[in-house]
Design a protein around this motif. Structure first.
Motif, PDB file in Angstrom:
ATOM      1  N   GLY A 200       0.687  -0.956  -0.032  1.00 52.68           N
ATOM      2  CA  GLY A 200      -0.028  -0.037  -0.042  1.00 52.68           C
ATOM      3  C   GLY A 200       0.992   1.338  -0.085  1.00 52.68           C
ATOM      4  N   ASP A 201       0.189   2.444  -0.218  1.00 48.07           N
ATOM      5  CA  ASP A 201       0.977   3.512   0.079  1.00 48.07           C
ATOM      6  C   ASP A 201       1.589   3.839   1.301  1.00 48.07           C
ATOM      7  OD1 ASP A 201       1.023   6.666  -1.215  1.00 48.07           O
ATOM      8  OD2 ASP A 201       0.591   6.667   0.871  1.00 48.07           O
ATOM      9  N   PRO A 202       2.842   4.087   1.370  1.00 52.23           N
ATOM     10  CA  PRO A 202       3.703   4.066   2.688  1.00 52.23           C
ATOM     11  C   PRO A 202       3.211   5.060   3.452  1.00 52.23           C
ATOM     12  CG  PRO A 202       5.107   3.963   0.805  1.00 52.23           C
ATOM     13  CD  PRO A 202       3.901   4.308   0.249  1.00 52.23           C
ATOM     14  N   VAL A 203       2.828   6.413   3.143  1.00 52.85           N
ATOM     15  CA  VAL A 203       2.318   7.252   3.737  1.00 52.85           C
ATOM     16  C   VAL A 203       0.909   7.005   4.545  1.00 52.85           C
ATOM     17  CG1 VAL A 203       1.400   9.907   4.235  1.00 52.85           C
ATOM     18  CG2 VAL A 203       3.949   9.301   2.650  1.00 52.85           C
ATOM     19  N   ARG A 204      -0.071   6.378   3.888  1.00 47.44           N
ATOM     20  CA  ARG A 204      -1.324   6.274   4.275  1.00 47.44           C
ATOM     21  C   ARG A 204      -1.238   5.105   5.321  1.00 47.44           C
ATOM     22  NH1 ARG A 204      -3.246   6.908  -1.842  1.00 47.44           N
ATOM     23  NH2 ARG A 204      -3.718   9.247  -1.839  1.00 47.44           N
ATOM     24  N   GLU A 205      -0.486   4.037   4.828  1.00 47.08           N
ATOM     25  CA  GLU A 205      -0.332   2.891   5.721  1.00 47.08           C
ATOM     26  C   GLU A 205       0.444   3.175   6.997  1.00 47.08           C
ATOM     27  OE1 GLU A 205      -1.462  -0.379   5.413  1.00 47.08           O
ATOM     28  OE2 GLU A 205      -2.432   1.034   3.850  1.00 47.08           O
ATOM     29  N   THR A 206       1.158   4.232   7.276  1.00 42.99           N
ATOM     30  CA  THR A 206       1.953   4.875   8.275  1.00 42.99           C
ATOM     31  C   THR A 206       0.992   5.212   9.120  1.00 42.99           C
ATOM     32  OG1 THR A 206       3.984   5.133   7.379  1.00 42.99           O
ATOM     33  CG2 THR A 206       3.489   6.213   9.158  1.00 42.99           C
ATOM     34  N   VAL A 207       0.086   6.219   8.754  1.00 39.49           N
ATOM     35  CA  VAL A 207      -1.160   6.944   9.471  1.00 39.49           C
ATOM     36  C   VAL A 207      -1.993   5.756   9.852  1.00 39.49           C
ATOM     37  CG1 VAL A 207      -2.760   8.385   9.233  1.00 39.49           C
ATOM     38  CG2 VAL A 207      -0.882   8.867   8.313  1.00 39.49           C
ATOM     39  N   ARG A 208      -1.986   4.755   9.204  1.00 45.12           N
ATOM     40  CA  ARG A 208      -3.146   3.574   9.704  1.00 45.12           C
ATOM     41  C   ARG A 208      -2.435   3.039  10.951  1.00 45.12           C
ATOM     42  NH1 ARG A 208      -2.966  -1.619   9.353  1.00 45.12           N
ATOM     43  NH2 ARG A 208      -1.436  -1.699   7.856  1.00 45.12           N
ATOM     44  N   LEU A 209      -1.005   2.649  10.889  1.00 41.29           N
ATOM     45  CA  LEU A 209      -0.537   2.042  11.838  1.00 41.29           C
ATOM     46  C   LEU A 209      -0.419   2.920  13.064  1.00 41.29           C
ATOM     47  CD1 LEU A 209       2.477   0.691  10.223  1.00 41.29           C
ATOM     48  CD2 LEU A 209       0.633  -0.759  11.151  1.00 41.29           C
ATOM     49  N   LEU A 210      -0.373   4.271  13.156  1.00 39.80           N
ATOM     50  CA  LEU A 210      -0.323   5.199  13.938  1.00 39.80           C
ATOM     51  C   LEU A 210      -1.503   5.226  14.732  1.00 39.80           C
ATOM     52  CD1 LEU A 210       1.724   8.270  12.640  1.00 39.80           C
ATOM     53  CD2 LEU A 210       2.754   6.541  14.301  1.00 39.80           C
ATOM     54  N   LYS A 211      -2.660   5.176  13.899  1.00 45.36           N
ATOM     55  CA  LYS A 211      -3.924   5.387  14.571  1.00 45.36           C
ATOM     56  C   LYS A 211      -4.231   3.860  15.255  1.00 45.36           C
ATOM     57  CE  LYS A 211      -6.191   8.656  11.481  1.00 45.36           C
ATOM     58  NZ  LYS A 211      -7.277   8.727  10.337  1.00 45.36           N
TER      59      LYS A 211
END
Length: 796
Positions: A200-211
């Protein structure tokens, strides 16, 4: 009117910042012909045309200089008329000694953010967008000249579209060495901590993990951050536990000033710093209605806040905000989520900068790693700044400020060309290096405490890098006079191997000298040195000193009354030890058990304090802060350095807020609570006894903290003025040492001294604490070498 010609020599930070294109545009606007070039000394300009237009050029250049440029001097001279038909940008010239430098890493400019968040732009959502006005500089550059082959961008050949921008003098990316786009530049990758690619998109997936409450290591400009969402108390607690950071506050990053204003108070000076190209962490006062954010900055009235300074940071907040269209959200939208962004350096080790290193060293801390394939050549942590009434005070000077130089005053007997290049190795804590070149001093980025081999290795790397980017090997060395510091050992080793001179400088003399050098002071300098502990020339731990510096020696005019340090260095961590020693010193040893009921061994401190071998006497103001904090019950054991002092300051501020007092001039204090003895000793026994008696009587500890801090400030001002007021150099008194960062001292001392006709001089370019010591060492070494000496004497 007959056309004439002039040459202009421009010195300062004028390379790699879009300076030549600016000259090109100004020449066109003034209808001038000629050419501009870079060389080892800076920028040269040959102009031909109307004499009035030639005369207008310097003022126009100063007014319209690029955002990252710093013009130190423009020197005009007559030149032969060559009949140039147009204005051109010519090839760089390499002759002569290098006197220019690399600029600091700079936060992403608004124009580049517009590119990133404009649909259809070829750099839409590209995390490495930059131009000549912004982006990485220092941390990606190996050596001069600052050209792409000398940077970590050398492995990314530009595509035709980027190359066209790079070669167009009217494009803002003209000669932007990190210029890139999604076709030819660095790329992001998100990996699990075990090394598997997360689809997936690295930025969007990072935000998903943070959430989801995960900790993600995020690669930035000068190293990795460890990121969690600030309002996720469980994630913050887990991060603290894994990193082993139990007390000291965590910095947060928020989307914009509108978001910051929801939890912190931001004045004009703080706003200016936060929006500056440096984008440092700025210590802001929390709003009364600020969200709790447990674990972020517990027990404190301030919080460290920074804004996104790379496109990647902005992209993370864009995703947190739901990816709104356009760019208005960058300024106007209140985005409630803030990110804890703390340095990725486990257990006092150096900041992580390498991808493989991140996977290895952060395996027990992070759940995932957001990395990229642009190499960081030099670690560079976030800068931290507090804004006092007199101006900014750098708590940590690093990203965004380094390697910008500090111009030093003249050295009698040496012109700039003949000055040796001194490499000063700094102290042990908050280590920085400093190398001089001509009339400038280049203070390195924050390196850390030299408590393990990895930090010592980082110090050695930093010294090598300074010499490379300055294109100058050192001609002499300077270091702390303490014989056991790793920095001292390294300076000694290099001096022996090279046969070059070494000047050893007592710690507190270097503190005062650092401020004097920054302020351009020469001759006799008077100053307060107020810090934790540093070795004095008499072999005892100093830290509350009033000194007079001369070119070849310094004198101790006065000091704080000594206090026992039971257990030596253990007392720096176990504050109850100096707290009990303070009670013993004021004649209340029999009541130690009432103040420290949970620490039975505190009752033995009066006996231990009598054995000077086990309880050295210190004049340290920092240890007094620890003692008072312990007596008032705020901190009895501190895991992180300076935590006790931070808590004391915060509790005092809480009392001031509760009493509706917003200004130092309104703070209450105990008059006549100190004595100044004939030998110059400042005795605060009366003040300390009143504090202990108030604690035993059940008075509000926060109000006692405020009273003690304010009274201390009055005492220090009175002491300095009475001992120095009649001194020929007494019109100016330098304020130095880590304790000066305390807001009450930083605001109160200059005000009280000014009321008595004395100017208190604070540092605004180098940290007042140990992070500025290397600058003072270099300045003292230069003055000693000018006298043909390699020592700096102490006269009692």
């Amino acid at each position: 009117m007959t056309a004439t010609a002039k040459n202009f020599r421009v010195n300062g930070l004028v390379q790699g910042v879009g300076f030549r294109p600016t000259v090109y545009r100004i020449a066109a606007a003034l209808n001038l012909t000629g050419y501009v070039w870079n060389d080892a000394a800076g920028v040269g300009v040959h102009l031909e045309g109307d004499p009035e237009a030639l005369a207008a050029f310097p003022e126009t250049l100063i007014r319209e200089k690029p955002p990252l440029a710093r013009i130190d001097v423009i020197t005009p001279e007559d030149a032969p008329f060559e009949g140039c038909e147009a204005f051109t940008i010519t090839e760089s010239r390499s002759e002569g000694p290098v006197v220019t430098a690399i600029t600091a890493d700079a936060a992403t400019c608004r124009a580049c953010l517009e590119d990133v968040f404009t649909a259809g732009n070829r750099r839409h959502r590209y995390a490495f967008t930059n131009c000549t006005h912004c982006g990485p500089r220092f941390t990606i550059t190996k050596s001069l000249p600052y050209d792409r082959p000398q940077t970590s961008m050398r492995v990314f050949p530009m595509c035709p579209a980027c190359l066209k921008e790079y070669e167009d003098p009217l494009d803002r990316r003209f000669h932007a060495q990190p210029n890139a786009c999604p076709v030819c530049g660095p790329q992001l990758t998100l990996l699990s901590i075990t090394g598997e690619a997360i689809p997936g998109d690295p930025v969007r997936e990072t935000v998903r993990l943070l959430k989801e409450g995960r900790t993600v290591a995020v690669k930035g400009l000068g190293g990795f951050h460890l990121a969690v969402i600030a309002n996720d108390a469980a994630a913050v607690a887990r991060l603290r536990d894994r990193k082993g950071r139990s007390e000291k506050p965590l910095a947060v990053m928020c989307a914009n000033l509108a978001s910051a204003a929801t939890f912190a108070q931001v004045n004009d000076a703080e706003r200016e710093l936060m929006l500056s190209p440096a984008h440092p962490i700025v210590l802001l006062k929390k709003r009364p209605d600020a969200p709790a954010w447990p674990g972020v900055a517990d027990g404190l009235t301030e919080i460290g806040v920074m804004l996104p300074y790379t496109p990647l940071h902005a992209l993370l907040f864009h995703a947190l905000a739901g990816e709104p269209e356009g760019t208005a959200w960058l300024e106007d939208a209140v985005i409630p989520e803030a990110l804890v962004m703390t340095s990725a350096n486990p257990g006092g080790e150096p900041l992580v900068i390498d991808n493989d290193e991140a996977m290895r060293r952060l395996a027990h801390i992070a759940d995932a790693v957001l990395l990229h394939n642009r190499e960081i050549l030099l670690r560079n942590d976030d800068s931290v700044v507090r804004v006092a009434e007199e101006g900014p005070l750098w708590v940590r000077r690093a990203r965004g400020a380094v390697p910008e130089s500090i111009v030093m005053p003249d050295v009698p007997g040496m012109d700039e060309a003949s000055r040796p290049s001194v490499l000063a190795y700094g102290p042990w804590m908050k280590e920085t290096l400093c190398q001089t070149r001509g009339g400038e001093a280049f203070l390195s980025q924050h390196i850390g405490d030299l408590e393990n081999r990895t930090v010592v290795h980082a110090m050695k790397e930093g010294a090598e890098h300074l010499a490379r980017i300055l294109a100058k090997a050192p001609d002499a060395f300077a270091c702390d006079a303490h014989p056991d510091f790793a920095s001292t050992h390294e300076a000694e080793r290099r001096a022996v191997e090279s046969g070059l001179p070494l000047v050893k400088v007592p710690h507190h003399a270097a503190h005062v000298a650092a401020v004097a050098a920054e302020a351009g002071m020469t001759g006799r300098v008077l100053g307060l040195a107020l810090d934790g502990v540093g070795l004095g020339p008499d072999g005892t731990p100093w830290g509350g000193e009033l000194l007079a510096l001369e070119p070849d020696h310094f004198t101790r005019l006065g000091h704080l009354a000594p206090l026992a340090l039971p257990g030596g260095d253990r007392a720096a961590r176990e504050c109850w030890r100096v707290g009990a020693a303070l009670m013993d010193a004021v004649g209340l040893a029999d009541r130690i058990g009432e103040v420290f009921p949970e620490t039975p061994e505190a009752r033995q401190i009066p006996k231990l304090a009598k054995i000077e071998r086990l309880s050295p006497r210190t004049t340290s103001l920092g240890r007094r802060f620890d003692a008072v904090t312990a007596v008032l019950g705020f901190v009895t054991v501190q895991q992180d350095e300076a935590w006790a002092a931070m808590r004391l300051e915060a509790e005092a501020q809480k009392a001031a807020d509760a009493m509706g007092l917003a200004d130092f001039g309104a703070f209450p204090y105990w008059p006549d609570a100190w004595q100044i003895h004939a030998d110059g000793v400042l005795d605060m026994t009366t003040l300390d006894r009143r504090l202990v008696e108030g604690r035993l009587a059940g008075e509000d500890p926060a109000k006692l903290a405020l009273l003690w801090q304010t009274t201390l400030t009055h005492a220090l001002a009175d002491w300095a003025v009475k001992l120095c007021g009649n001194d020929p150099a007494g019109a100016h008194i330098v304020l130095s040492g880590g304790c000066v960062v305390n807001r009450t001292l930083a605001d109160g001392l200059p005000r009280l001294m000014r009321l008595r006709g004395i100017d208190a001089v604070l540092p605004h370019r180098a940290p007042p604490g140990d992070g500025g010591v290397a600058l003072g060492q270099a300045w003292i070494a230069l003055r000693a070498l000018a006298l043909g000496r390699t020592d700096y004497d102490f006269k009692a």
